[in-house]
Design a protein around this motif. Structure first.
Motif, mmCIF file in Angstrom:
data_model
loop_
_atom_site.group_PDB
_atom_site.id
_atom_site.type_symbol
_atom_site.label_atom_id
_atom_site.label_comp_id
_atom_site.label_asym_id
_atom_site.label_seq_id
_atom_site.Cartn_x
_atom_site.Cartn_y
_atom_site.Cartn_z
ATOM 1 N N UNK A 70 0.818 -1.169 0.148
ATOM 2 C CA UNK A 70 0.040 -0.097 -0.030
ATOM 3 C C UNK A 70 0.945 1.269 0.006
ATOM 4 N N UNK A 71 0.679 2.028 -0.850
ATOM 5 C CA UNK A 71 1.171 3.391 -0.945
ATOM 6 C C UNK A 71 0.613 4.467 -0.045
ATOM 7 N N UNK A 72 1.490 5.022 0.847
ATOM 8 C CA UNK A 72 1.070 6.105 1.851
ATOM 9 C C UNK A 72 2.193 7.187 2.017
ATOM 10 N N UNK A 73 1.945 7.917 2.789
ATOM 11 C CA UNK A 73 2.991 9.076 3.035
ATOM 12 C C UNK A 73 4.119 8.887 4.133
ATOM 13 N N UNK A 74 5.102 9.753 4.132
ATOM 14 C CA UNK A 74 6.209 9.347 4.856
ATOM 15 C C UNK A 74 5.903 9.178 6.408
ATOM 16 N N UNK A 75 5.079 10.307 6.824
ATOM 17 C CA UNK A 75 4.895 10.475 8.331
ATOM 18 C C UNK A 75 4.085 9.011 8.569
ATOM 19 N N UNK A 76 3.116 8.528 7.552
ATOM 20 C CA UNK A 76 2.667 7.215 8.194
ATOM 21 C C UNK A 76 3.512 6.047 8.224
ATOM 22 N N UNK A 95 12.381 13.081 11.454
ATOM 23 C CA UNK A 95 11.685 11.931 11.166
ATOM 24 C C UNK A 95 11.727 10.694 12.294
ATOM 25 N N UNK A 96 13.089 10.824 12.868
ATOM 26 C CA UNK A 96 13.161 9.518 13.706
ATOM 27 C C UNK A 96 12.149 9.743 14.915
ATOM 28 N N UNK A 97 12.031 11.158 15.223
ATOM 29 C CA UNK A 97 10.998 11.492 16.409
ATOM 30 C C UNK A 97 9.585 10.819 16.113
ATOM 31 N N UNK A 98 9.335 10.682 14.813
ATOM 32 C CA UNK A 98 7.923 10.390 14.489
ATOM 33 C C UNK A 98 7.979 8.658 14.472
ATOM 34 N N UNK A 99 9.091 8.127 14.570
ATOM 35 C CA UNK A 99 9.068 6.631 14.292
ATOM 36 C C UNK A 99 8.705 5.734 15.696
ATOM 37 N N UNK A 100 8.452 4.474 15.311
ATOM 38 C CA UNK A 100 7.909 3.683 16.465
ATOM 39 C C UNK A 100 9.395 3.453 17.564
ATOM 40 N N UNK A 101 9.042 3.296 18.779
ATOM 41 C CA UNK A 101 10.101 2.738 19.678
ATOM 42 C C UNK A 101 10.494 1.769 19.134
ATOM 43 N N UNK A 102 11.863 1.445 19.067
ATOM 44 C CA UNK A 102 12.576 0.235 18.801
ATOM 45 C C UNK A 102 12.582 -0.191 17.395
ATOM 46 N N UNK A 103 12.188 0.886 16.522
ATOM 47 C CA UNK A 103 12.322 0.626 14.970
ATOM 48 C C UNK A 103 13.528 0.181 14.289
#
Ligand code: NAI
Length: 344
Positions: A188-194, A220-228
């Protein structure tokens, strides 16, 4: 006979190019150093120059190549961020190897993921020492996790197909979404924040351009899941390494697999095992137990090297025999939007 100066050559380059050159009969001279302003004078008397990813063809080097009478610059790689293309406009055409084995790179990205996840490098080191404990080796199921693929060209799609085989959900982002491939491969295509918010594993497969430079940074790192888990087999400068270190120290980034590094030109492909590494950022990255660095080896399979050698020598033959440039990179624009590119 066409004379070609090869820069940054290693024994494996010679082995594969010599074998394929038995059919082309070019006069190939292999130089070990990188192409730089300092080594550019070596090109005098050569018709073509062949370079690799970390040769530096800046404006001054381009000027020297032209002044010395070089007629073709042949890149034996796909990426061309190391060449000052406008400096060659109207002077020397540039060709590359647009695709050799997307599978080689995609499979290496997977190798980084699996080594980080299942800690096989650590396990192998332990069992060699007759240590058969499992403490610290716990991984996670790939099945059911979400992968975020940035750049769905040849390599991105090859990786998506592998990850779909694991039963992963795949989100993707590209400047030019391929909706047909998305339907066929089931992503699925989505945007970067998603992607940053939802992906357990993020893998970078877009080229390095002004827009993509440092796309992985503190914001961008701040938006990521913990432990990505972050995998970069694209180009080093897609990731701000200092921000990556901060992300690792804060445990936001749980794993990083890096086949490329922003300052790799000064160290990758060479042996510094008896020396002190001068690059403090690289040294710090190497200290993390959850960081795996490989030395730009994702492309390095027999199939890929053979294909690179074949396409490079065919690019050179077509130019000198037929004045054809099927794999030309446009030097007249930087976004492939000019009339010359539009004709392709
Ligand atoms: P490709 O040209 O087939 O695909 C690149 C995709 O990225 C295209 O679909 C393009 O639309 C997309 N894209 C461009 N700018 C973007 C942006 N800012 N954001 C999102 N998507 C963007 O290229 P391919 O063959 O898949 O290679 C991808 C990259 O992988 C190369 O540019 C190169 O830097 C790197 N590479 C690394 C190798 C290694 O050994 N580590 C070997 C070969 C390539």
């Amino acid at each position: 006979m066409v004379k070609i100066a090869f820069f940054d050559t290693k024994p494996y380059d010679r082995e594969f190019f010599d074998k394929i050159n038995e059919r082309y009969h070019f006069d190939i001279h292999y130089f070990a150093p990188h192409l730089t302003q300092e080594t550019a004078a070596l090109v005098a008397g050569f018709d073509a120059v062949c370079i690799f990813v970390n040769d530096k063809c800046d404006a001054e080097t381009c000027r020297i190549l032209y002044e010395k009478g070089v007629k073709l610059l042949a890149l034996r790689c796909a990426g061309y961020n190391n060449v000052d293309l406008p400096a060659l406009y109207g002077k020397i055409p540039v060709v590359r190897v647009p695709a050799y084995s997307p599978h080689a790179v995609a499979e290496h990205a997977l190798a980084l993921m699996m080594t980080l996840n299942r800690k096989t490098a650590k396990a192998a080191a332990r069992t060699k020492e007759a240590n058969f404990t499992l403490n610290g080796l716990m991984g996670f199921d790939m099945h059911g996790k979400t992968a975020g693929i940035i750049g769905t060209g040849r390599i991105g799609k090859a990786l998506i197909s592998i990850l779909r085989g694991f039963g992963m959900r795949v989100l993707a982002q590209d400047l030019y979404p391929d909706t047909k491939a998305a339907a066929e491969l089931g992503y699925t295509y989505t945007d970067l924040p998603t992607i940053y918010r939802e992906a357990d594993i993020i893998s970078l497969h877009c080229p390095l351009t002004p827009e993509s430079t440092y796309m992985i940074n503190k914001d961008s790192i701040a938006m990521m899941k913990d432990g990505v888990m972050l995998i970069n087999t694209g180009r080093g400068k897609l990731v701000n390494s200092k921000d990556l270190i901060d992300g690792l120290k804060s445990h936001k980034i749980g794993y990083a697999g890096l086949d490329v590094y922003e300052e790799e030109a000064s160290c990758f492909f060479e042996d510094f095992s008896d020396e002190i590494i001068a690059d403090d950022i690289l040294s710090r990255l190497l200290t993390f137990p959850n960081v795996l660095v490989t030395s730009h080896q994702a492309f390095f399979t027999k199939e890929a090297i053979a294909a690179i050698a074949e396409t490079t020598l065919e690019n050179i033959r077509l130019f000198f025999e037929k004045n054809e440039l099927p794999n030309e990179i446009c030097t007249g624009c930087d976004k492939n939007t000019c009339a010359k590119c539009a004709k392709k």
